[in-house]
Structure formats: structure tokens, C-alpha cells
Write a protein that holds these residues in place. Structure first.
Motif, PDB file in Angstrom:
ATOM      1  N   ASP A  88     -11.655  -0.857  -3.915  1.00 23.09           N
ATOM      2  CA  ASP A  88     -11.669  -0.770  -2.452  1.00 23.09           C
ATOM      3  C   ASP A  88     -10.234  -0.717  -1.950  1.00 23.09           C
ATOM      4  OD1 ASP A  88     -11.799  -1.174   0.281  1.00 23.09           O
ATOM      5  OD2 ASP A  88     -13.373  -2.689   0.168  1.00 23.09           O
ATOM      6  N   THR A  89      -9.738   0.496  -1.672  1.00 22.71           N
ATOM      7  CA  THR A  89      -8.325   0.637  -1.312  1.00 22.71           C
ATOM      8  C   THR A  89      -7.984  -0.059   0.007  1.00 22.71           C
ATOM      9  OG1 THR A  89      -8.830   2.805  -0.334  1.00 22.71           O
ATOM     10  CG2 THR A  89      -7.983   2.773  -2.587  1.00 22.71           C
ATOM     11  N   SER A  90      -8.918  -0.108   0.936  1.00 21.26           N
ATOM     12  CA  SER A  90      -8.633  -0.799   2.195  1.00 21.26           C
ATOM     13  C   SER A  90      -8.427  -2.294   1.969  1.00 21.26           C
ATOM     14  CB  SER A  90      -9.769  -0.569   3.199  1.00 21.26           C
ATOM     15  OG  SER A  90      -9.834   0.787   3.579  1.00 21.26           O
ATOM     16  N   SER A  91      -9.314  -2.899   1.169  1.00 15.67           N
ATOM     17  CA  SER A  91      -9.148  -4.322   0.861  1.00 15.67           C
ATOM     18  C   SER A  91      -7.892  -4.563   0.026  1.00 15.67           C
ATOM     19  CB  SER A  91     -10.375  -4.843   0.106  1.00 15.67           C
ATOM     20  OG  SER A  91     -11.510  -4.866   0.941  1.00 15.67           O
ATOM     21  N   LEU A  92      -7.679  -3.722  -0.964  1.00 10.72           N
ATOM     22  CA  LEU A  92      -6.516  -3.899  -1.832  1.00 10.72           C
ATOM     23  C   LEU A  92      -5.214  -3.844  -1.042  1.00 10.72           C
ATOM     24  CD1 LEU A  92      -7.571  -1.618  -4.832  1.00 10.72           C
ATOM     25  CD2 LEU A  92      -7.380  -4.105  -4.877  1.00 10.72           C
ATOM     26  N   THR A  93      -5.098  -2.851  -0.159  1.00  9.31           N
ATOM     27  CA  THR A  93      -3.844  -2.704   0.579  1.00  9.31           C
ATOM     28  C   THR A  93      -3.712  -3.744   1.689  1.00  9.31           C
ATOM     29  OG1 THR A  93      -4.893  -0.951   1.927  1.00  9.31           O
ATOM     30  CG2 THR A  93      -3.574  -0.252   0.032  1.00  9.31           C
ATOM     31  N   ALA A  94      -4.816  -4.095   2.332  1.00 13.07           N
ATOM     32  CA  ALA A  94      -4.753  -5.112   3.381  1.00 13.07           C
ATOM     33  C   ALA A  94      -4.369  -6.470   2.805  1.00 13.07           C
ATOM     34  CB  ALA A  94      -6.091  -5.207   4.109  1.00 13.07           C
ATOM     35  N   VAL A 104      -4.649 -10.384  -4.669  1.00 11.56           N
ATOM     36  CA  VAL A 104      -5.552  -9.271  -4.360  1.00 11.56           C
ATOM     37  C   VAL A 104      -6.946  -9.442  -4.975  1.00 11.56           C
ATOM     38  CG1 VAL A 104      -4.880  -7.752  -6.273  1.00 11.56           C
ATOM     39  CG2 VAL A 104      -5.587  -6.757  -4.092  1.00 11.56           C
ATOM     40  N   PHE A 105      -7.048 -10.104  -6.119  1.00 12.20           N
ATOM     41  CA  PHE A 105      -8.358 -10.325  -6.737  1.00 12.20           C
ATOM     42  C   PHE A 105      -8.942 -11.681  -6.341  1.00 12.20           C
ATOM     43  CE2 PHE A 105      -6.440  -7.515 -10.194  1.00 12.20           C
ATOM     44  CZ  PHE A 105      -6.950  -6.359  -9.639  1.00 12.20           C
ATOM     45  N   SER A 106      -8.118 -12.701  -6.232  1.00  8.89           N
ATOM     46  CA  SER A 106      -8.630 -14.026  -5.873  1.00  8.89           C
ATOM     47  C   SER A 106      -9.198 -14.033  -4.460  1.00  8.89           C
ATOM     48  CB  SER A 106      -7.546 -15.095  -6.032  1.00  8.89           C
ATOM     49  OG  SER A 106      -6.395 -14.775  -5.277  1.00  8.89           O
ATOM     50  N   ARG A 107      -8.570 -13.303  -3.564  1.00 11.45           N
ATOM     51  CA  ARG A 107      -9.068 -13.244  -2.191  1.00 11.45           C
ATOM     52  C   ARG A 107     -10.456 -12.595  -2.141  1.00 11.45           C
ATOM     53  NH1 ARG A 107      -7.501 -15.509   2.827  1.00 11.45           N
ATOM     54  NH2 ARG A 107      -8.384 -14.222   4.474  1.00 11.45           N
TER      55      ARG A 107
END
Length: 198
Positions: A88-94, A104-107
Motif C-alpha cells: 500500500d504505497t499511500s500507507s507506506l509513504t504516509a 512502516v510495518f509496526s504501525r
């Protein structure tokens, strides 16, 4: 084909020899591979899901293995709940922008992980900070962890409920072993949960 330089043939032969040696070493990992398969099966039977994470080539493998479960592997059967935290690029970049790449993964795990799920982390070094952080959080959430690493396991060794450490230090060959191991686990899970489709 005759105009292909002989050096290319030598390179191919040497590479294949190295890769075969690493793949052959997977037989020494039969016990943790079986344990990981049993853990996935236990989670899926109880209504849990399998989550995957990793960086770079390991991110691609995470996505690949999630697709094997959610889609199909060897047989047509019902989808199994699986998700890669790398896609999910939006989640990854946000998350990276607002909280730092190491979260990025723990969140994501904190938002969608539930007790009884399994988190599979792929890291050739075993020291990828974002994977390590996710594994540390998983411990507090009742999410079980399967670490796929290189020969020493790195920081993930202590945080993995099941550690599958490929006995090699070369990134490329560790990754080749990881996808083979992932396929083996998928095969065990699929034939166990859907024996009539085998």
C-alpha cells in the motif's frame, strides 16, 4: 547460441552450483519449516490471518507469498486470509513521512493485526529495523512471528517464535532459498487445509 561467450556459460554454471548448494541446505531446516506451517495452519483454522513484511527483494517475496495464499498455489480452493504490509504505497509513504521508515510495518500491524495472527518477516540480515520493530510489537499483541533470515538471524532471532535462518551470507542466494521455503510452507498449508483438492 554458438555466439554466446563461453564466459557466460561459466558464469551460469557457477551461479547454479552456488544456488543449488544453498537450496540443498534447506533440508537441514525441515523442522522449523514444519513448525512454521503448523503455526500458519493453527492461525488460519482459528480465523486468523498471515501477514508478511520485508524490504526490497524481500518485499517482493512478501507480496508473492501473500498472493499464493489469497489466490491459489497448487490447487483451486477457498482463499486464505493473507496480506503483505509492503504493497500500500499511500500507507507506506504516509507512515514513513510522518513517523519514520522504521515504523512502516509496526504501525500497520498495530492497526490491522489481531491476537492469533501470524507475522512473517523476511530479512536477509535479520536486522532490518522496520521488520525488527514489527516483531517486537507483535510480541505485545499476541501475534506470533516467523522470521526468514540469513545464517545468523540477526536481531530477529530473539524476536522470532520460529526462526528459519538460511545457512548462507549471500543476499541473492538467501532470497532464492526464502521463496523456496515460502512455497514449501504454502504447499503444506494448502494440502493440510484442503486435502480434497490435492
Amino acid at each position: 547460441m554458438s555466439d554466446i561467450p563461453s564466459s557466460h556459460h561459466q558464469t551460469v554454471a557457477a551461479y547454479v552450483d552456488q544456488a543449488q548448494a544453498v537450496i540443498s541446505a534447506i533440508t537441514s531446516l525441515a523442522a522449523p519449516i514444519g513448525q512454521a506451517a503448523d503455526l500458519w495452519i493453527e492461525s488460519l483454522r482459528a480465523g486468523g490471518k498471515i501477514l508478511f513484511c520485508g524490504n526490497g527483494g524481500s518485499a517482493a517475496d512478501a507480496q508473492h507469498l501473500a498472493a499464493e495464499l489469497l489466490g491459489r498455489f497448487l490447487t483451486d480452493r477457498e482463499p486464505m486470509p493473507a496480506l503483505s504490509l509492503t504493497v500500500d504505497t499511500s500507507s507506506l509513504t504516509a507512515i514513513s513521512n510522518d513517523f519514520g521508515y522504521e515504523t512502516v510495518f509496526s504501525r500497520q500491524l498495530k492497526g490491522i493485526g489481531r491476537q492469533g495472527d501470524v507475522l512473517v518477516g523476511l530479512s536477509t540480515s535479520g536486522n532490518s529495523r522496520n521488520v525488527v520493530n514489527a516483531f517486537a510489537l507483535a510480541r505485545t499483541m499476541g501475534v506470533r512471528t516467523v522470521g526468514l533470515t540469513g545464517q545468523h538471524g540477526g536481531a530477529m532471532a530473539e524476536l522470532s517464535d520460529i526462526l528459519i535462518a538460511v545457512p548462507d551470507a549471500r543476499t541473492n542466494h538467501i532470497q532464492e532459498a526464502h521463496i523456496t521455503i515460502g512455497h514449501l510452507i504454502c504447499a503444506i498449508v494448502e494440502t493440510t487445509l484442503y486435502p480434497n483438492n490435492a
